[in-house]
Write a protein that holds these residues in place. Sequence first.
Motif, PDB file in Angstrom:
ATOM      1  N   GLY A 117       8.775   8.885   1.619  1.00 55.68           N
ATOM      2  CA  GLY A 117       7.961  10.053   1.305  1.00 55.68           C
ATOM      3  C   GLY A 117       7.266  10.603   2.535  1.00 55.68           C
ATOM      4  O   GLY A 117       6.981   9.896   3.500  1.00 55.68           O
ATOM      5  N   GLY A 118       6.988  11.886   2.491  1.00 51.85           N
ATOM      6  CA  GLY A 118       6.300  12.542   3.587  1.00 51.85           C
ATOM      7  C   GLY A 118       7.185  12.927   4.753  1.00 51.85           C
ATOM      8  O   GLY A 118       6.715  13.531   5.720  1.00 51.85           O
ATOM      9  N   TYR A 162       0.850  -1.185   0.000  1.00 57.36           N
ATOM     10  CA  TYR A 162       0.000   0.000   0.000  1.00 57.36           C
ATOM     11  C   TYR A 162       0.884   1.232   0.000  1.00 57.36           C
ATOM     12  O   TYR A 162       1.740   1.394   0.873  1.00 57.36           O
ATOM     13  CB  TYR A 162      -0.893  -0.002   1.232  1.00 57.36           C
ATOM     14  N   SER A 163       0.701   2.095  -0.985  1.00 55.73           N
ATOM     15  CA  SER A 163       1.489   3.321  -1.087  1.00 55.73           C
ATOM     16  C   SER A 163       0.602   4.520  -0.772  1.00 55.73           C
ATOM     17  O   SER A 163      -0.341   4.825  -1.513  1.00 55.73           O
ATOM     18  CB  SER A 163       2.087   3.467  -2.495  1.00 55.73           C
ATOM     19  N   GLU A 164       0.919   5.170   0.329  1.00 57.74           N
ATOM     20  CA  GLU A 164       0.160   6.358   0.699  1.00 57.74           C
ATOM     21  C   GLU A 164       0.480   7.510  -0.247  1.00 57.74           C
ATOM     22  O   GLU A 164       1.575   7.604  -0.799  1.00 57.74           O
ATOM     23  CB  GLU A 164       0.509   6.768   2.132  1.00 57.74           C
ATOM     24  N   SER A 165      -0.487   8.387  -0.416  1.00 56.57           N
ATOM     25  CA  SER A 165      -0.291   9.579  -1.238  1.00 56.57           C
ATOM     26  C   SER A 165       0.314  10.676  -0.364  1.00 56.57           C
ATOM     27  O   SER A 165      -0.388  11.342   0.408  1.00 56.57           O
ATOM     28  CB  SER A 165      -1.627  10.044  -1.836  1.00 56.57           C
ATOM     29  N   VAL A 166       1.631  10.809  -0.442  1.00 55.51           N
ATOM     30  CA  VAL A 166       2.351  11.784   0.379  1.00 55.51           C
ATOM     31  C   VAL A 166       3.343  12.529  -0.507  1.00 55.51           C
ATOM     32  O   VAL A 166       3.754  12.034  -1.558  1.00 55.51           O
ATOM     33  CB  VAL A 166       3.104  11.099   1.544  1.00 55.51           C
ATOM     34  N   PRO A 167       3.747  13.738  -0.109  1.00 56.95           N
ATOM     35  CA  PRO A 167       4.743  14.475  -0.895  1.00 56.95           C
ATOM     36  C   PRO A 167       6.121  13.855  -0.758  1.00 56.95           C
ATOM     37  O   PRO A 167       6.346  13.012   0.125  1.00 56.95           O
ATOM     38  CB  PRO A 167       4.700  15.877  -0.268  1.00 56.95           C
ATOM     39  N   PRO A 168       7.071  14.258  -1.594  1.00 55.99           N
ATOM     40  CA  PRO A 168       8.440  13.744  -1.461  1.00 55.99           C
ATOM     41  C   PRO A 168       9.064  14.158  -0.134  1.00 55.99           C
ATOM     42  O   PRO A 168       8.596  15.087   0.543  1.00 55.99           O
ATOM     43  CB  PRO A 168       9.188  14.409  -2.637  1.00 55.99           C
ATOM     44  N   ALA A 169      10.126  13.442   0.229  1.00 61.86           N
ATOM     45  CA  ALA A 169      10.865  13.814   1.438  1.00 61.86           C
ATOM     46  C   ALA A 169      11.490  15.199   1.254  1.00 61.86           C
ATOM     47  O   ALA A 169      11.879  15.591   0.144  1.00 61.86           O
ATOM     48  CB  ALA A 169      11.952  12.783   1.728  1.00 61.86           C
TER      49      ALA A 169
END
Length: 421
Positions: free
Chosen positions: A328-329, A301-308
């Motif tokens: 990410g995130g 499962y890949s959460e929708s988060v911004p790049p690091a």
Amino acid sequence: MAITDRRLTNRSMAFVLAGGRGSRLKELTDRRAKPAVYFGGKSRIIDFALSNALNSGIRKMSIATQYKAHSLIRHCQRGWDFFRAERNEYLDILPASQRVAENKWYLGTADAVTQNIDIIDSYDVDYVLILAGDHIYKMDYEIMLRQHVETGADVTVGCLTVPRMEATAFGVMHVDGKDQITQFLEKPDDPPGIPGDPDNALASMGIYVFDWKYLRELLLADAEDPNSSHDFGGDLIPYIVKNGKAMAHRFSDSCVRSKDEAPAYWRDVGTVDAFHAANINLTDFDPDLDLWDKDWPIWTYSESVPPAKFIHDEENRRGLAISSLVSGGCIISGTEVRNSLLFTGVHSNSFSVLDHAVVLPYVTIDRKARLHNVVIDRGVHIPQNMVVGEDPEEDKKFFRVTDNGVTLITKPMVEEWATAQ
């Protein structure tokens, strides 16, 4: 039985046993089953067995859950919801739901399958793979299935080749020169060596291949045996070794390697030390496990988060990461990160240091914290000025420190530490 041109995985299903707590992981499994424990920056442990099945060509899977299964079920619903029944694909989650009797949960690994015989029947498959959902490895199950059919085995048991005296913690296969299992020994004090290789032994991986018709009859008979513990390793496999044909399948024959010279990678991350070591190994220049292999991806499962994000560039307040994995995130704000693995959504603040840290999702680290050789559970808030990993005796007052000097940090532990300050 001759093998047809059609892949055997098309005629097979994977039954994943994912109900175990994994008590040796201590507080990491207080709220989740071992297969639901995080691994590798984005994944859960169960993703490896499921990804192996999917990459091998299996499109019918069941997951038997029992201990504190909510996070595991939610992960599978979010990350493995792409199976389509109209394409004859299925992924069923099978909690212990007293379907057979009101007083019967899953009594053992074999009983978990027995209680779901009707569901497996509905899949209309020829072969069943029984998989443990709590190990880290890459394996092409098609190769194991082919061996099973070619040898006419009643069961084929996946086996690791391990140094003989390290096999005392496993179920060990005593085999003849053709790898037919002649004896199954549970955690023997003096494991038998492999013919022609006496310094090594064959240890069970908890992976089994059966013809479904044969297994179905065996399970029904086992269910009627009042002396059985209804367990594959404890009851069914020894029975087949004595009364049928059990074959060993060597993991080295079906291990998926990104490079020909790479070692066969399999890990039981069942202790805090093993969990920490396997995650930190991913930060090496050439890690033993290749998560970047596009030919055999680990689905999750890949959460929708911004790049690091890395911010601040001042002396002693520089957001940087060296020999580390940052998901990410994450926001690395003036923190020095070395040889560490940060899961999704970790926020660390100025003047802090993370060294050999495994930081699970959505941890916040306040200013001037120094954390060395730690595993931090999900959602923990590390207070300002907290120092862990420099004084083991002081750490033991509030946290769990392992024999190898790894410190496990959880929310209740931090609360106890904060109260004492």
